[in-house]
Motif scaffolding. Structure first.
Motif, PDB file in Angstrom:
ATOM      1  N   ALA A 180       0.828  -1.209   0.000  1.00 25.92           N
ATOM      2  CA  ALA A 180       0.000   0.000   0.000  1.00 25.92           C
ATOM      3  C   ALA A 180       0.859   1.254   0.000  1.00 25.92           C
ATOM      4  O   ALA A 180       0.551   2.236  -0.696  1.00 25.92           O
ATOM      5  N   ASP A 183       2.560   1.608  -3.521  1.00 26.77           N
ATOM      6  CA  ASP A 183       1.629   2.073  -4.556  1.00 26.77           C
ATOM      7  C   ASP A 183       1.438   3.586  -4.492  1.00 26.77           C
ATOM      8  O   ASP A 183       1.233   4.240  -5.525  1.00 26.77           O
ATOM      9  N   ALA A 184       1.490   4.139  -3.292  1.00 25.71           N
ATOM     10  CA  ALA A 184       1.281   5.585  -3.125  1.00 25.71           C
ATOM     11  C   ALA A 184       2.561   6.385  -3.296  1.00 25.71           C
ATOM     12  O   ALA A 184       2.507   7.608  -3.501  1.00 25.71           O
ATOM     13  N   ASP A 284       0.391   8.995   4.174  1.00 26.21           N
ATOM     14  CA  ASP A 284      -0.890   9.630   4.468  1.00 26.21           C
ATOM     15  C   ASP A 284      -1.626   8.707   5.445  1.00 26.21           C
ATOM     16  O   ASP A 284      -2.276   7.739   5.052  1.00 26.21           O
ATOM     17  N   THR A 287      -5.551   7.832   5.174  1.00 25.59           N
ATOM     18  CA  THR A 287      -6.055   6.861   4.197  1.00 25.59           C
ATOM     19  C   THR A 287      -5.336   5.518   4.245  1.00 25.59           C
ATOM     20  O   THR A 287      -5.804   4.548   3.645  1.00 25.59           O
ATOM     21  N   LEU A 288      -4.207   5.458   4.944  1.00 29.68           N
ATOM     22  CA  LEU A 288      -3.379   4.249   4.909  1.00 29.68           C
ATOM     23  C   LEU A 288      -4.097   2.999   5.423  1.00 29.68           C
ATOM     24  O   LEU A 288      -3.952   1.931   4.806  1.00 29.68           O
ATOM     25  N   ASP A 290      -7.214   2.035   5.188  1.00 31.10           N
ATOM     26  CA  ASP A 290      -8.091   1.515   4.138  1.00 31.10           C
ATOM     27  C   ASP A 290      -7.283   0.956   2.972  1.00 31.10           C
ATOM     28  O   ASP A 290      -7.637  -0.080   2.382  1.00 31.10           O
ATOM     29  N   ARG A 291      -6.216   1.642   2.621  1.00 31.64           N
ATOM     30  CA  ARG A 291      -5.385   1.170   1.510  1.00 31.64           C
ATOM     31  C   ARG A 291      -4.673  -0.135   1.881  1.00 31.64           C
ATOM     32  O   ARG A 291      -4.479  -1.017   1.030  1.00 31.64           O
ATOM     33  N   TYR A 292      -4.297  -0.249   3.156  1.00 29.36           N
ATOM     34  CA  TYR A 292      -3.719  -1.511   3.630  1.00 29.36           C
ATOM     35  C   TYR A 292      -4.720  -2.653   3.477  1.00 29.36           C
ATOM     36  O   TYR A 292      -4.381  -3.734   2.975  1.00 29.36           O
ATOM     37  N   GLU A 293      -5.954  -2.434   3.897  1.00 29.97           N
ATOM     38  CA  GLU A 293      -6.955  -3.500   3.820  1.00 29.97           C
ATOM     39  C   GLU A 293      -7.248  -3.885   2.375  1.00 29.97           C
ATOM     40  O   GLU A 293      -7.466  -5.072   2.072  1.00 29.97           O
ATOM     41  N   ALA A 294      -7.232  -2.912   1.474  1.00 26.49           N
ATOM     42  CA  ALA A 294      -7.467  -3.224   0.061  1.00 26.49           C
ATOM     43  C   ALA A 294      -6.327  -4.077  -0.495  1.00 26.49           C
ATOM     44  O   ALA A 294      -6.552  -5.049  -1.236  1.00 26.49           O
ATOM     45  N   ALA A 295      -5.084  -3.726  -0.134  1.00 23.40           N
ATOM     46  CA  ALA A 295      -3.939  -4.517  -0.591  1.00 23.40           C
ATOM     47  C   ALA A 295      -3.980  -5.920   0.008  1.00 23.40           C
ATOM     48  O   ALA A 295      -3.677  -6.909  -0.668  1.00 23.40           O
TER      49      ALA A 295
END
Length: 364
Positions: A180, A183-184, A284, A287-288, A290-295
């Motif tokens: 995550a 990607d950012a 960030d 948002t991190l 949520d982005r972790y859970e998506a990854a």
């Protein structure tokens, strides 16, 4: 079997690799607690080290006063130059207090003490004593890159046993969190580095004594990731290698509870994000999670497919529940409680050795 090179030099085992390595110039640090006294795994590890015959073995021992002598006597029974460093005695506690180094006790602090003593040797290897699959090839493999210009060497292995995938904290927390972040922040070298390790939470590594003296060791469960952060700062991509140690089996932890994986994830997260920030990345944090859970969701699907491909048991609902629990750990790292680099502390490793020896002698 494959031969893919990662961002760091990746050494593969193509068939029981046993390279020539400078074992006679290396100290091996094996942190131990009283519960490992005379266990089958610890017996296997120390018996294998007898065949390796390193320069010396340093055992930072965490044990109560009524059990430490028996552990030390047991260690003395191996055909090794073993130095038992009892980490819980009063003289050593006073010495640390005199140098402003009091704080939480734990594996990280014990390893830090052992590293200071072991750094008198040219090379230092660190590994645990609980692996039931340990062999006498591990130390030579870890040391081999150091004699070829690398300053830091990390072990990696497969965590597959009992028909299941293990290594849950690495698979379901470390790896998706780094993904995550990467990607950012494309092109951030520190993230390329941290993403290159095939088992970043492995406790097995080797390093030159110079690098060992530069490590600011985490006191608790962030030890392995914190070591990677300092290795990146000191050795960089070109000075780092990772080494195939085959398959690995050792104790498993519950997810919840004071010593469970969810508690460990908090300290791993802090160590990881501190290393990322030191490498110039500003996450960030809003948002991190949520982005972790998506990854992680993407990786759960991949792990499930890999497990099915190999006929392994896999519970995706349980894996997703773990991800949800680990997500609470994704937060700014907070206060830095690391122990200082040995090259910057006022404490002398010889004084540590003398205090620990006197403490042990007093209770023997």
């Amino acid at each position: 079997m494959e031969y893919v090179q990662e961002r760091v030099a990746t050494l593969h085992d193509f068939g029981d690799a046993r390279p020539d390595a400078p074992t006679e110039r290396a100290a091996v640090v094996v942190p131990m607690t009283e519960r490992e006294h005379a266990s089958l795994a610890a017996e296997r590890v120390l018996s294998a080290l007898e065949r390796v015959d390193p320069e010396r073995v340093v055992v930072p021992l965490r044990a109560e006063a009524d059990t430490a002598p028996a552990v030390a006597d047991w260690l003395d029974g191996f055909a090794l130059d073993v130095e038992t460093l009892w980490c819980d005695g009063p003289r050593l506690a006073d010495l640390l207090d005199d140098h402003g180094l009091t704080g939480p006790r734990g594996k990280g602090r014990d390893v830090w003490l052992g590293l200071g003593v072991a750094a008198d040797s040219e090379y230092v290897v660190v590994h645990d004593a609980d692996a039931t699959t340990y062999t006498d090839a591990h130390v030579p493999r870890l040391l081999f890159p150091l004699d070829r210009g690398f300053a830091f060497s990390k072990g990696y292995y497969a965590r597959v046993e009992n028909g299941r995938l293990y290594g849950r904290l690495f698979r379901l927390f470390y790896r998706p969190l780094v993904r995550a972040l990467a990607d950012a922040h494309p092109g951030a070298e520190v993230l390329d580095y941290l993403n290159a390790f095939r088992y970043a939470l492995a406790g097995e590594f080797a390093a030159t004594s110079d690098l060992v003296r530069s490590l600011r060791v985490q006191r608790g469960w962030g030890l392995e990731v914190g070591t990677l952060g300092d290795a990146y700062a000191e050795a960089g991509v070109e000075g780092t290698a990772q080494v195939d140690l085959g398959r690995h089996e050792h104790d498993h932890r519950a997810v919840s509870g004071p010593a469970g994986l969810s508690t460990m994830s908090e300290q791993v997260s802090a160590a990881l994000l501190r290393a990322v920030e030191a490498g110039g990345v500003e996450p960030d944090y809003d948002t991190l999670p949520d982005r972790y859970e998506a990854a992680a969701e993407s990786l759960v699907r991949a792990y499930g497919t890999d497990a099915a491909f190999n006929g392994l048991d896999y519970d995706p609902a349980d894996e997703r529940a773990q991800v949800a629990e680990y997500a609470d750990a994704v937060a700014p790292p907070g206060e830095d409680t690391r122990l200082p680099a040995w090259r910057k502390t006022t404490l002398d490793s010889g004084a540590v050795r003398e205090a620990a020896a006197a403490d042990l002698e007093a209770i023997r």
